[in-house]
Write an enzyme that holds these catalytic residues in place. Sequence first.
Site, PDB file in Angstrom:
ATOM      1  N   ASP A 148       0.832  -1.201   0.000  1.00 31.29           N
ATOM      2  CA  ASP A 148       0.000   0.000   0.000  1.00 31.29           C
ATOM      3  C   ASP A 148       0.875   1.263   0.000  1.00 31.29           C
ATOM      4  O   ASP A 148       2.084   1.205   0.295  1.00 31.29           O
ATOM      5  CB  ASP A 148      -0.907  -0.038   1.248  1.00 31.29           C
ATOM      6  CG  ASP A 148      -2.220   0.704   1.055  1.00 31.29           C
ATOM      7  OD1 ASP A 148      -2.336   1.490   0.098  1.00 31.29           O
ATOM      8  OD2 ASP A 148      -3.129   0.517   1.891  1.00 31.29           O
ATOM      9  N   ASP A 171     -10.659   2.192  -3.582  1.00 28.96           N
ATOM     10  CA  ASP A 171     -11.230   1.887  -2.264  1.00 28.96           C
ATOM     11  C   ASP A 171     -12.751   1.903  -2.311  1.00 28.96           C
ATOM     12  O   ASP A 171     -13.411   1.496  -1.361  1.00 28.96           O
ATOM     13  CB  ASP A 171     -10.752   2.911  -1.227  1.00 28.96           C
ATOM     14  CG  ASP A 171      -9.424   2.501  -0.612  1.00 28.96           C
ATOM     15  OD1 ASP A 171      -8.992   1.359  -0.835  1.00 28.96           O
ATOM     16  OD2 ASP A 171      -8.817   3.323   0.104  1.00 28.96           O
TER      17      ASP A 171
HETATM   18  C1  DGJ Z   1      -5.908   1.840   1.801  1.00 26.86           C
HETATM   19  C2  DGJ Z   1      -6.275   0.605   1.028  1.00 26.86           C
HETATM   20  O1  DGJ Z   1      -6.733   0.960  -0.241  1.00 26.86           O
HETATM   21  C3  DGJ Z   1      -7.295  -0.189   1.815  1.00 26.86           C
HETATM   22  O2  DGJ Z   1      -7.725  -1.296   1.079  1.00 26.86           O
HETATM   23  C4  DGJ Z   1      -6.674  -0.596   3.120  1.00 26.86           C
HETATM   24  O3  DGJ Z   1      -5.605  -1.462   2.885  1.00 26.86           O
HETATM   25  C5  DGJ Z   1      -6.200   0.633   3.888  1.00 26.86           C
HETATM   26  N1  DGJ Z   1      -5.359   1.457   3.080  1.00 26.86           N
HETATM   27  C6  DGJ Z   1      -5.458   0.228   5.132  1.00 26.86           C
HETATM   28  O4  DGJ Z   1      -4.930   1.297   5.799  1.00 26.86           O
END
Ligand code: DGJ
Length: 740
Positions: free
Chosen positions: A480, A550
């Site tokens: 991430d 997301d």
């Molecule tokens: C952003 C990601 O896109 C989510 O799926 C998740 O992993 C969060 N970060 C966790 O902090």
Amino acid sequence: MLKAFTMAAALTLAAWSAEAQPSTVSFDSATQVFRLDGGNVSYVFGVNPRGELQQLYWGGRLGATDSFPAAKPMPEWASFDDSYTNTPQEYPGWGAGLYVEPALKITFADGNRDLVLHYASHKATEHGFDVELKDIERPIYVTLHYAMDPETGVLARSATIENRDAEPVTIEQAAAASWALPAGKYTLNYLTGRWAGEWTLNQVPFEHGERVMESRRGSTGHQANPWFAIQAGAADEEHGEVWFGALGWSGSWRITVERDQLDAIRVTGGFNPFDFGYVLHPGQSLETPVFYGGYSAHGLGGASRVLHLYELKHILPRTEATRGAEMPRPRPVLYNSWEATEFNVSEAGQMALAEKAAALGVDRFVMDDGWFGQRKNDHAGLGDWYVNPQKFPHGLKPLIDKVHALGMDFGLWVEPEMVNPDSDLYRKHPDWVLRFPGRPETEQRNQLVLNLARPDVRAYVFGFLDKLLTENDIAFLKWDYNRNWSEPGWDQLPASEQKDVYVAFTRNLYSILAELRQKHPKVEIESCSGGGGRVDLGILRYVDEVWPSDNTDPFDRLTIQNGFTYAYTPQVMMDWVTDSPHWMNNRATSLQYRLLSSMQGSLGIGADITKWTPEETATAKRLIAAYKQVQPTIVQGELYRLISPLNGSEFSATETVRRDQGQAVVFAFIHSTQEGRGFPLLKLEGLNPKAEYTLSAIEGKAGPDTPATASGAWWMHHGLAMDASFKGDFQAAAFRLDRK
Ligand code: DGJ
């Protein structure tokens, strides 16, 4: 006729697919014309009498015996637009009165800023040429690399800039390539967005002037994606000429698209020149990213099918298990804990989720954020990559063992390039972040960006990841990256060289990923940046899949996924099924609708499945099993967008056809029917008209008069009718057709 070649003969390469014509690269020494042919594409350029490398043709495949006369520069247009600026060059230097976008702009140590690049030499390579250019006076050399894929005709272009002078030079602008199209009527397609709203397809008529797609953020960005497509005249989804390109760079990038003073089109892309200043010392060179370009005579759909195939075969990495394979393996169906637990992970909680996931038929269990350091929320812990002893008193082993015992493999979330100021790492190494000393350090999501360009930071990041993968049986990393850069200083270096960070950071990211994959060849990786903030053909050389957004609302996802697939194959598009009503729009949808929306790409489950009823569990189990049977067709087949979900459409539909035409999978979605309108007849595409196909429903029902078996011609010309009961709000159906 092609005349005498400087190479003994034109290099003829066996094409990969049986129907394709052989691919050739040739140089005609009499006319000084270079020609590359691959798939259904020809690309031609030549040396003009002034010595510039001039673009001559990019488009549909020409006849093998067609020849080009020597390149002739464009005439001047009065005294204001001279021949130099009017002539479409392959890689124009900024100098000599160039008013369109340059590919390269340099400041020399003595203040000279004039650069005029002329042909110096060339050599043939396996699938193309390396053509060397040199400034008319100074020893600045640029080698242009061309590699044409024999099967798809996708042309990979990049440049290496070399300083053979005795003084350093500063590069202020360096593109990977410039592309050109002659004057004409065109529509530009490009992708923009924001967090949780990525992948909006923009379609605008070409006006005069320049349109800039870019990221100044240090990474690819949600706001624009480095891809474009240009449609000729009346071209549409399935018809007409389309030229497209995608840049392989995960740092700050820029693509400019111009309609110039003579109505011609120029596309230039590479490092973002904003705040750029790369110092090349004597003897040093700089490699640009790769800019991939392609062409299709079958509309935007054809263009994306060409690009998908190229990505599957030539961009995406292989693991130990798929080394040498034509395609990467379809992604395991995964479960991810984020939306169920957020930071509140624990051994018992994850084990309970794992048990439910296994019962659904999930192959991979992924624990998301929250397992490390003092991570209770997003205020602390990033940088401290030890297992949190309160949440996992016995380390990760008991959870991993349990996941394995349930028949799944184990994946873990990491965010390696970030640090919270509230962390041991930052307390120990406050100088490891991107910063200008003495200036505020802007936090976003309470975190700072580690300066991965620094050798010590690179060593730390590689070291902890290597240890994690060595000490634990981890099959998958979700990597991430939850903010963009601010204060991009690299205070270890002299002031004049600090801007090298724009190149060195991304190169180190790639080298860490490459080294990890080499040392741990079974591990697969997902690129995530708060959703789709780091998706491009650069990162896709090192990761197996990406997280597009997301936003997991299944209706929003239809447009998100639609936009995504213009540039990227469904193979890399991870799509989770999450809970309803959804947090984004407070919209309630059925589990069937959510599953079918996610089944259009690589399927994942991200809901709190411990709360699912036995009926919901049974539905998910049934549809996951049905998905696995047709997954290779969905993610690696040829995608047709039968009805677009854009512009508030009441309906949408996609179809993917297996590459041997042996199977097709159709998805149909209703937003909200109005005035009782029935779902339109779906005229399928890409089938073998003479073969017989049997229809089966994965979910939903075909109309009562639908034959169980009919020819490809019938399904394509008559079409597939939905049952009249298929109406209402947020409805979904899916079918498969199997060749008899
Ligand atoms: C952003 C990601 O896109 C989510 O799926 C998740 O992993 C969060 N970060 C966790 O902090």
